[in-house]
Design a protein around this motif. Structure first.
Motif, PDB file in Angstrom:
ATOM      1  N   ALA B 170       0.822  -1.212   0.000  1.00 57.13           N
ATOM      2  CA  ALA B 170       0.000   0.000   0.000  1.00 57.13           C
ATOM      3  C   ALA B 170       0.853   1.257   0.000  1.00 57.13           C
ATOM      4  CB  ALA B 170      -0.939  -0.005   1.205  1.00 57.13           C
ATOM      5  N   TYR B 171       2.014   1.221   0.662  1.00 62.26           N
ATOM      6  CA  TYR B 171       2.801   2.462   0.713  1.00 62.26           C
ATOM      7  C   TYR B 171       3.883   2.535  -0.354  1.00 62.26           C
ATOM      8  CZ  TYR B 171       5.297  -0.332   4.307  1.00 62.26           C
ATOM      9  OH  TYR B 171       5.918  -1.316   5.009  1.00 62.26           O
ATOM     10  N   VAL B 172       3.862   1.585  -1.304  1.00 61.83           N
ATOM     11  CA  VAL B 172       4.834   1.627  -2.397  1.00 61.83           C
ATOM     12  C   VAL B 172       4.798   2.961  -3.157  1.00 61.83           C
ATOM     13  CG1 VAL B 172       5.262   0.672  -4.697  1.00 61.83           C
ATOM     14  CG2 VAL B 172       5.241  -0.826  -2.711  1.00 61.83           C
ATOM     15  N   PRO B 173       3.589   3.469  -3.535  1.00 60.15           N
ATOM     16  CA  PRO B 173       3.573   4.744  -4.269  1.00 60.15           C
ATOM     17  C   PRO B 173       4.219   5.876  -3.482  1.00 60.15           C
ATOM     18  CG  PRO B 173       1.429   3.698  -4.309  1.00 60.15           C
ATOM     19  CD  PRO B 173       2.257   2.893  -3.374  1.00 60.15           C
ATOM     20  N   VAL B 174       4.003   5.890  -2.166  1.00 59.66           N
ATOM     21  CA  VAL B 174       4.582   6.948  -1.333  1.00 59.66           C
ATOM     22  C   VAL B 174       6.105   6.835  -1.336  1.00 59.66           C
ATOM     23  CG1 VAL B 174       4.594   7.999   0.954  1.00 59.66           C
ATOM     24  CG2 VAL B 174       2.514   6.889   0.098  1.00 59.66           C
ATOM     25  N   VAL B 175       6.583   5.592  -1.229  1.00 58.81           N
ATOM     26  CA  VAL B 175       8.026   5.374  -1.226  1.00 58.81           C
ATOM     27  C   VAL B 175       8.621   5.845  -2.556  1.00 58.81           C
ATOM     28  CG1 VAL B 175       9.834   3.629  -1.098  1.00 58.81           C
ATOM     29  CG2 VAL B 175       7.871   3.466   0.414  1.00 58.81           C
ATOM     30  N   VAL B 176       7.919   5.543  -3.671  1.00 60.99           N
ATOM     31  CA  VAL B 176       8.407   5.984  -4.976  1.00 60.99           C
ATOM     32  C   VAL B 176       8.442   7.509  -5.038  1.00 60.99           C
ATOM     33  CG1 VAL B 176       7.948   5.968  -7.457  1.00 60.99           C
ATOM     34  CG2 VAL B 176       7.652   3.884  -6.124  1.00 60.99           C
ATOM     35  N   ALA B 177       7.387   8.125  -4.459  1.00 63.61           N
ATOM     36  CA  ALA B 177       7.344   9.586  -4.459  1.00 63.61           C
ATOM     37  C   ALA B 177       8.526  10.185  -3.707  1.00 63.61           C
ATOM     38  CB  ALA B 177       6.026  10.061  -3.840  1.00 63.61           C
ATOM     39  N   ILE B 178       8.965   9.483  -2.653  1.00 60.96           N
ATOM     40  CA  ILE B 178      10.071  10.004  -1.846  1.00 60.96           C
ATOM     41  C   ILE B 178      11.419   9.658  -2.475  1.00 60.96           C
ATOM     42  CG2 ILE B 178      11.204   9.962   0.412  1.00 60.96           C
ATOM     43  CD1 ILE B 178       8.415   9.229   1.573  1.00 60.96           C
ATOM     44  N   PHE B 179      11.602   8.376  -2.781  1.00 61.15           N
ATOM     45  CA  PHE B 179      12.926   7.914  -3.201  1.00 61.15           C
ATOM     46  C   PHE B 179      13.083   7.772  -4.715  1.00 61.15           C
ATOM     47  CE2 PHE B 179      12.622   6.344   1.167  1.00 61.15           C
ATOM     48  CZ  PHE B 179      13.846   6.732   1.661  1.00 61.15           C
ATOM     49  N   GLY B 180      11.961   7.885  -5.448  1.00 58.33           N
ATOM     50  CA  GLY B 180      12.048   7.592  -6.877  1.00 58.33           C
ATOM     51  C   GLY B 180      12.190   6.099  -7.084  1.00 58.33           C
ATOM     52  N   THR B 181      12.709   5.718  -8.257  1.00 60.79           N
ATOM     53  CA  THR B 181      12.818   4.284  -8.526  1.00 60.79           C
ATOM     54  C   THR B 181      14.234   3.796  -8.234  1.00 60.79           C
ATOM     55  OG1 THR B 181      13.324   4.755 -10.822  1.00 60.79           O
ATOM     56  CG2 THR B 181      11.019   4.352 -10.284  1.00 60.79           C
ATOM     57  N   THR B 182      14.825   4.383  -7.205  1.00 56.69           N
ATOM     58  CA  THR B 182      16.212   4.028  -6.873  1.00 56.69           C
ATOM     59  C   THR B 182      16.272   2.719  -6.085  1.00 56.69           C
ATOM     60  OG1 THR B 182      15.962   5.276  -4.855  1.00 56.69           O
ATOM     61  CG2 THR B 182      16.906   6.436  -6.731  1.00 56.69           C
TER      62      THR B 182
END
Lengths: 301, 312
Positions: B170-182
């Motif tokens: 569920a929080y994958v999109p948030v993580v992407v928003a923060i870290f990008g696809t790194t």
């Protein structure tokens, strides 16, 4: 009687446990007690008479609400290695073997040895002396921890004393209840504290093991005469072991009667057959039983 | 069905007057007092002699029998799968579901003929190990501080309780928003899952210390520092090992979610992409490899746990 050295003084100690909706529990209500050197004191009394609270106060695990407990005149503020405690629940460290458990007792305490200094000319260690206030040469002492070898030797001595030499490398879970309690006793003795506090140590054991450990404790005490403060609810046990019995009454906890047990040591289980033992036993039993009846613990319709 | 009679509003309050309650209990008292204990018939005792029928006792089963049932169960499921796949293949229905043979072939192709699988596995393992180690290093002090100091517990508790209820995916999109696809994004997702699991378990272990042991240590002259290293840590040690095992589980189950943060390499990515392309042979093979590695890690830690806590 000859001069007795006062060790612990309980001076008008009160202990009140606050309860949220009033009705505070008065565990001890003004207890006075002097404990002298080389005494074996047994405390008996109905459950809820504050025996364990009293032991905890002497042990420094609890603080009195008012009054004070002192050892050699110093106020008892916390637990310390001058007062070893043997708990009913054994309190062995499950992750340590028997030997390591007993060695734990000597881990933090210090003893005095004569200081040594390296002689620069000969390269040898030589004892150091100093002069005291009278100008005499006296050895310069320093306080050090026991070495590991010394600790092992001490542990071995007391493990042998409780006859567990064959089990010294076992973990507590591999021992029976009686054996665990023997380890706890060995550890209590290894601490070599001035006073030994025992909180119903044989309470959870079967009758045979209990008799055996009572004898073991008597043999050891007769040898070292270490000041003991022993809590029990077993009347026979208290007469067999004690040089002085303290009977406490419940709610509020108070000293009801103090009885000197004038039976010569060494004592054995056979001592229980002596008429004098029976007299003491019956008397204490009467006092304790009467308190049970009065407190309504026993319904005597 | 007859219409249920509705009671007037406030009937309960009307009925439960103090007098009613008083009478009710008085009546109960009378009834209890009236029981004729002397002539009360005795309990029926014939049950004990025949005894209840017992289930077969498997507690003395030898290890090889237990293992045999385990292996047999796995073989049984594979056979069922095989037959099912063969039926689907013959009837032409659901033909995209792979068979055990297909999975073996896929393994040969990806792992032996080429090193494709190992490439994916390698980068996944790197993510798991990095995320896991950061979580391990941080969860131990946090758990100890939480157990030791109430303010620390009060601070961390809401976050932990909240995040424990949110699935990592569920929080994958948030993580992407923060870290990008790194790579950091993958580390973070795995770290978070492992950290939560381990902190909660270790915290329990620290809290569970037997207070008599603490008292005993004090009576032997231990200071707070000695107490920590000599009592609290060894007592919590089995919990730390259990936490490490649970952490491996959390890391492995979060891997797929972690690799949803955008990547073109990794076992989770491999399973996802092959599945979405309906290459089920590869997809199932990837799942099996993931699970088997999870088991290997778990058994390894279990072995260490047994060795290190023989006293338990």
């Amino acid at each position: 009687m000859e001069d007795k050295k006062l060790v612990i003084k309980i001076d008008n100690v009160k202990k009140i446990y606050p309860v949220e909706n009033g009705n505070d529990v008065v565990a001890l209500n003004g207890v006075n007690l002097d404990i002298y050197e080389n005494e074996f004191i047994c405390v008996v009394g109905p459950s809820g008479c504050g025996k364990t609270t009293l032991l905890n106060i002497i042990g420094g695990l609890e603080q009195p609400t008012s009054g004070e407990a002192t050892i050699h005149g110093r106020k008892i503020l916390g637990p310390g290695p001058d007062r070893g405690i043997i708990f009913q629940q054994y309190a062995l460290f499950p992750w340590l073997t028997v030997k390591k458990n007993v060695m734990y007792a000597t881990k933090f305490i210090k003893h005095e040895v004569q200081a040594t200094k390296k002689n620069k000319e000969t390269g040898k260690m030589e004892p150091v002396f100093t002069t005291d206030e009278n100008g005499n040469q006296v050895p310069l002492m320093k306080r050090v921890h026991y070495t590991k070898t010394e600790r092992e030797a001490i542990a071995k001595k007391y493990i042998d004393m409780v006859q567990l030499g064959a089990f010294e490398n076992k973990y507590p879970k591999e021992l029976s209840g009686g054996m665990k309690q023997r380890v706890a006793i060995a550890r209590g003795y290894a601490l070599n504290s001035e006073v030994l506090l025992l909180d119903e140590p044989f309470g959870a054991l079967d009758a045979q093991t209990r008799s055996q450990l009572q004898e073991d404790l008597l043999r050891t005490w007769e040898k070292e005469r270490k000041t003991c403060f022993f809590i029990t609810h077993d009347v026979d046990e208290c007469v067999l072991l004690a040089s002085r019995v303290i009977i406490m009454s419940a709610r509020p906890g108070q000293v009801k009667e103090v009885i000197n047990i004038d039976l010569p040591y060494p004592r054995t289980q056979a001592t229980k057959l002596e008429p004098k033992f029976q007299e003491y036993r019956n008397h204490i039993w009467d006092v304790v039983y009467k308190m049970y009846v009065d407190s309504g613990s026993i319904n005597n319709k | 069905m007859a219409k249920k009679e509705t009671k007037p509003k406030g009937w309960l309050k009307e009925k439960l007057t103090p007098q009613f309650v008083k009478d009710y209990f008085a009546k109960r008292e009378e009834e209890i007092a009236a029981v004729d204990l002397v002539n009360l018939s005795k309990p029926v005792n014939d049950v004990a002699t025949s005894g209840p029928k017992k289930m077969k006792d498997f507690s003395l089963w030898p290890g090889w029998k237990t293992a045999l049932v385990g292996v047999g169960g796995v073989i049984f499921v594979i056979i069922i799968w095989w037959i099912y796949a063969a039926i689907c293949d013959a009837t032409g229905e659901m033909s995209f579901l792979s068979s055990p043979v297909g999975v073996c072939e896929a393994f040969y192709e990806q792992a032996i003929a080429s090193s494709n699988l190992w490439r994916h596995l390698g980068s996944s393992l790197q993510r798991v190990i990095v995320g896991y180690l950061i979580a391990l290093v941080l969860s131990i002090p946090v758990a100890f501080l939480m157990a030791w100091y109430k303010p620390v517990r009060a601070f961390f508790d809401p976050f932990i309780q909240f995040l424990r209820c949110v699935p990592p995916i569920a929080y994958v999109p948030v993580v992407v928003a923060i870290f990008g696809t790194t790579e950091q994004a993958k580390y973070f997702v795995i770290f978070l899952a492992v950290f939560l699991t381990m902190t909660v378990t270790i915290y329990q272990g620290v809290r569970n210390v037997d207070l008599t042991l603490v008292k005993a240590a004090y009576t032997f002259g231990a200071r707070d520092r000695n107490l920590f290293l000599g009592v609290i840590v060894p007592n919590a040690f089995p919990f730390i090992l259990t936490a490490m095992r649970l952490g491996v589980g959390a890391a492995m189950t979060t891997l797929v979610a972690a690799e949803l943060t955008g990547t073109s390499i990794g076992l989770g990515y491999f399973i996802q992409s092959q599945g979405s392309q309906l290459i089920m042979d590869n997809c199932i093979m990837g799942i099996l490899v993931l699970g088997i590695f999870g088991i290997i890690f778990d058994k390894g830690l279990l072995f260490l746990e047994k060795k290190a806590t023989r006293w338990k």
